[in-house]
Design an enzyme around this catalytic site. Structure first.
Site, short mmCIF file in Angstrom:
data_model
loop_
_atom_site.label_atom_id
_atom_site.label_comp_id
_atom_site.label_asym_id
_atom_site.label_seq_id
_atom_site.Cartn_x
_atom_site.Cartn_y
_atom_site.Cartn_z
N LYS A 202 -8.77 -28.29 3.82
CA LYS A 202 -8.14 -28.26 2.48
C LYS A 202 -6.84 -29.07 2.45
CE LYS A 202 -7.56 -23.85 2.62
NZ LYS A 202 -8.29 -23.58 3.86
N LYS B 184 0.02 -20.00 6.05
CA LYS B 184 0.24 -20.90 7.19
C LYS B 184 1.35 -21.92 6.89
CE LYS B 184 -3.75 -22.72 8.40
NZ LYS B 184 -4.48 -23.94 8.78
N LYS C 196 -12.51 -22.34 3.08
CA LYS C 196 -12.31 -21.54 4.29
C LYS C 196 -11.15 -22.10 5.13
CE LYS C 196 -14.98 -21.16 8.55
NZ LYS C 196 -13.94 -21.81 9.33
N ASP D 57 -10.93 -18.10 2.16
CA ASP D 57 -12.03 -17.45 2.84
C ASP D 57 -11.86 -15.94 2.90
OD1 ASP D 57 -9.94 -17.71 4.57
OD2 ASP D 57 -11.17 -18.11 6.32
#
Ligand code: ADP
Ligand code: MG
Length: 313
Positions: A41, A67, A36, A153
């Site tokens: 991560k 991102k 998620k 996610d």
């Protein structure tokens, strides 16, 4: 480091190994780390990369999250031009335009994402990986390990690309004891159990991160038991991580003698060297809800007992 200096350093690193003769790509371990958004991560993947590099392994880390901050703490907090942005701007792309050497010589790459609201992030990952093949990055850099840090996610076929299309051989999922993180892990299990029988990646296991509550470890263990999976490492919530992030560094670099650094080193060995895999048995919607409720009741009972004893969960 200037763009030009970065290019020279990178070419030197590539040339240094390019005399060793070609390696077959099958001998390289391609590992995807899912989870998620915000679960840890990139932090976990970067610390694994740093631990492997410190042990003398050649590592490529590919951020597969729009991102584009997967490799930031391997490079002193610096941004890196993404593959997709560079392709959009330049058309023709060289390796040094879209990569940089980070801590311990880890080759860092960020796939980036489509223009927000347009296009598919999964296709972006495919495009980025295709470009790495075109540029012969794997042949030239000769990595021992390639880690893909994938946002997981979103219930979207695009994010299944690394496990579905033969990019990764094994997938791991980072989760905490929070229900939304477990929910995302269960979704990854659904994707793995769907694609693994036709050649997709199998599941390496769960990385339990951000453990703090007294029940957190048992909750994640129980979820693993219910889904026929296993937990390969337990990473506590740690100030060393937060402090390292502020300096743009992994814990391996900023606090190499800490217990947290040792935990990441053990995790790196477990993820890379132990090739045990499982075919998960994801819980269906009602089973996941009733499992969550059972845990809600258990935490409530534990909480009441602790409060009576003068503590707190
Ligand atoms: P993701 O890549 O899943 O979106 P990040 O790795 O960027 O998540 O982590 C999100 C935030 O959580 C960051 O501020 C990071 O420093 C913090 N974090 C991750 N793991 C830990 C941990 N074990 N202890 C403390 N903070 C953590
Ligand atoms: Mg991330």
């Amino acid at each position: 480091m200037s763009q030009q200096a970065r290019g020279f350093a990178l070419r030197a690193a590539v040339l240094e190994v390019s005399t060793g003769g070609p390696v077959t790509e099958r001998s390289v371990k391609h590992i995807a780390i899912y989870g998620k958004g915000g679960i840890g991560k990139s932090t976990t993947t970067s610390n694994i990369s740093a631990a492997l590099a410190e042990a003398g392994r050649r590592v490529i880390q590919v951020g597969c999250d729009p991102k584009a901050d997967s490799t930031t703490i391997l490079r002193g907090g610096e941004d890196l031009p993404t593959v997709l942005d560079t392709l959009r701007e330049q058309g023709k792309v060289r390796l040094e335009d879209i990569s940089a050497l980070g801590f311990g010589g880890v080759l860092c790459i960020e796939s980036g994402g489509p223009v927000p609201g347009v296009g598919c992030a999964g296709r972006g990952i495919s495009t980025a990986v295709d470009l790495l093949h075109e540029l012969e990055v794997f042949e030239q850099f000769q990595p021992d390990v390639v880690l893909y840090d994938v946002l997981g996610d979103v219930v979207c076929g695009g994010f299944a690309v690394p496990i579905r299309d033969g990019i990764a051989d094994r997938a791991f999922v980072v989760t905490s004891s929070d229900f939304m993180a477990i929910f995302a892990a269960n979704n990854l299990f659904k994707a793995v159990s769907k694609y693994a029988p036709s050649g997709g990646a199998r599941l390496g296991g769960i990385i339990a991160n951000n453990l703090q509550a007294p029940y957190a470890r048992s909750l994640v263990d129980d979820f693993a038991g219910r889904t026929g999976t296993r937990v390969v490492g337990y990473v506590p919530r740690s100030m060393a991580v937060a402090q390292g992030e502020l300096y743009g560094r992994t814990v391996i670099e900023s606090s190499p003698h800490s217990e947290q650094a040792e935990i990441y080193r053990r995790l790196a060995r477990a993820v890379v060297d132990d090739e045990t895999t499982t075919l998960p048995r994801p819980l269906n919607g009602p089973a996941l809800k009733s499992w969550a409720k059972e845990w809600g009741d258990r935490i409530f009972v534990e909480d009441s007992q602790l409060v009576e004893a003068g503590g707190g969960v």
